[in-house]
Design an enzyme around this catalytic site. Structure first.
Site, PDB file in Angstrom:
ATOM      1  N   ARG A  57      23.095 -46.531   9.383  1.00 52.11           N
ATOM      2  CA  ARG A  57      21.754 -46.107   8.974  1.00 52.11           C
ATOM      3  C   ARG A  57      20.810 -47.283   8.799  1.00 52.11           C
ATOM      4  NH1 ARG A  57      20.035 -45.857   3.902  1.00 52.11           N
ATOM      5  NH2 ARG A  57      22.130 -45.676   2.997  1.00 52.11           N
ATOM      6  N   TYR A 110      -5.192 -36.894  13.266  1.00 48.16           N
ATOM      7  CA  TYR A 110      -4.169 -36.004  13.817  1.00 48.16           C
ATOM      8  C   TYR A 110      -3.910 -34.861  12.834  1.00 48.16           C
ATOM      9  CZ  TYR A 110       0.731 -35.126  15.411  1.00 48.16           C
ATOM     10  OH  TYR A 110       1.913 -34.593  15.843  1.00 48.16           O
ATOM     11  N   ASP A 183      -3.781 -45.415  12.818  1.00 42.30           N
ATOM     12  CA  ASP A 183      -2.976 -44.768  13.850  1.00 42.30           C
ATOM     13  C   ASP A 183      -3.466 -45.308  15.193  1.00 42.30           C
ATOM     14  OD1 ASP A 183      -1.932 -43.061  15.839  1.00 42.30           O
ATOM     15  OD2 ASP A 183      -1.849 -41.366  14.465  1.00 42.30           O
ATOM     16  N   LYS A 208       5.138 -40.896  22.412  1.00 39.08           N
ATOM     17  CA  LYS A 208       4.098 -40.843  23.431  1.00 39.08           C
ATOM     18  C   LYS A 208       4.260 -42.014  24.428  1.00 39.08           C
ATOM     19  CE  LYS A 208       1.816 -37.520  20.991  1.00 39.08           C
ATOM     20  NZ  LYS A 208       2.782 -37.210  19.944  1.00 39.08           N
TER      21      LYS A 208
END
Length: 393
Positions: A57, A110, A183, A208
């Site tokens: 992790r 967003y 962002d 993206k």
């Protein structure tokens, strides 16, 4: 030993960042390290974390390679990974804000980020105030109060593509000692250097453009020295992590980012200009177009344009828009973007935007332009507009 070489070119950094073939028996790409348990050679090493990797992790050579490549690309102090772009937004906001804090967020953010603020953050006692993307320095100063902790920017906006004057807003934020969160998914570090413009935290949905092949869910949070300790602590304490396979796929996609972005931009400009001249179209919202109201800001601050833009069609019933879109052969109907394939998404932002400066009187469609031949895409859209006209008449 080979002589040291100072590398500054973006394409070269994308190609070589995070790669150490000598450590992997000469293989060009780092392997995928899958696993949870990492064995330690001694009790001291185990209990005092005296080795690079201690638990799956907390990272592996695979995730470390991607972190180093991204850090070299965006010039940050460090990079953290989340299982999605929205999770990256949540990390940035929840790691830096606490009950009683006040957040200023651009009204073009967003939409899932808006829901996060109106839901989870609100329940945690964090208030969000939305501001117009065209806000000036004096207006922003009036919004700041003693509880204001951070300002959140996204430019251009996800749907209406409005631009903000980033240097002006960041300067005011700096005066007030606010954290600046951006962002940067639309432009990527290739087309906008967020840290050089004063960002403390930069978010990207690597889902993206960074991964680029429509097969990965991954979020990136890059930070300055000022913000990194808070983010690292929250990231570790909440168990956020990504799979080694997704990290490897993202690293693979990253290598071709420069050439993909150039082609995306070329295709998008070609189609945006063509659409702007169609009688079925009222407006094309794309800051790379000279006719766009945000063009001057984009031209001043950005070095390129992504391939996401919005078209405002002439007034028409819903069935006309459906006929236009549902018959398209090369454009899929989907919410994401950034992959190799073209997409279209009808939307109506009036239901949640507070006071959008752009007030469309016709239906809006957000187009994402992929890597297909632009002439083929144009012919597909041309046929779609014929269907649009037939239903409209």
């Amino acid at each position: 030993m080979k002589p040291a070489l100072t590398v500054r070119g973006t394409a070269t950094r994308l190609t070589h960042g995070g790669r150490t073939p000598a450590e992997h028996h000469g293989f060009v790409n780092p392997p995928v390290y899958r696993g949870s348990t990492v064995l330690a050679p001694t009790v001291d090493s185990l209990l005092n974390y005296r080795q690079p990797y201690v638990y799956g992790r907390l990272g592996s050579p695979t995730t470390a390679a991607l972190q180093e490549a991204l850090r070299e690309l965006d010039g940050s102090a460090g990079v953290l990974f989340c299982p999605s772009g929205l999770a990256a937004i949540a990390l940035a906001l929840q790691a830096t804000l606490t009950s009683g804090d006040h957040l200023l967020m651009t009204d073009v953010a967003y939409r899932p980020a808006r829901r996060l603020c109106e839901g989870v953050l609100n329940r945690q006692g964090i208030t969000t105030q939305w501001f117009s993307p065209s806000l000036g320095a004096d207006d922003l100063r009036r919004l700041i109060n003693p509880k204001t902790r951070a300002i959140y920017l996204e430019t251009p906006g996800s749907q209406t593509m409005e631009m903000s004057d980033i240097p002006v807003l960041v300067a005011v934020a700096r005066e007030a000692g606010l954290l600046v969160i951006m962002d940067n998914t639309w432009a990527t570090p290739l087309f906008f250097d967020a840290f050089s413009y004063g960002a403390d935290i930069v978010i990207q949905a690597a889902t993206k453009y960074i991964a680029g092949h429509a097969d990965v869910m991954l979020g990136i949070v890059s930070a300055s020295e000022r913000a990194l300790p808070l983010l690292r602590e929250y990231h570790r304490e909440t168990g956020l992590c990504v799979s080694p396979d997704d990290a490897w796929l993202t690293l693979r996609g990253l290598r071709t980012l420069a050439v993909r972005m150039r082609q995306h931009q070329e295709n998008a400009r070609h189609l945006a200009q063509w659409l702007a001249g169609r009688e079925e179209v009222q407006a094309v919202w794309y800051p790379a177009l000279e006719t766009d109201e945000g063009h001057a800001l984009w031209q001043r601050d950005f070095t390129g344009a992504a391939s996401l833009f919005t078209v405002v069609l002439q007034p028409a019933p819903a069935q006309a828009v459906a006929a236009f879109l549902e018959g398209l052969q090369l454009f899929g109907l989907g919410f994401s973007w950034g992959g190799f394939e073209s997409l279209a998404l009808p939307f109506d932002c009036s239901e949640y935007r507070l006071a959008p400066p752009r007030q469309p009187v016709g239906p809006c469609v957000r187009f994402y332009i992929g890597l297909e031949d632009p002439d083929d895409l144009r012919r597909d859209l041309e046929q779609g507009l014929r269907r649009f006209n037939a239903e409209r008449d």
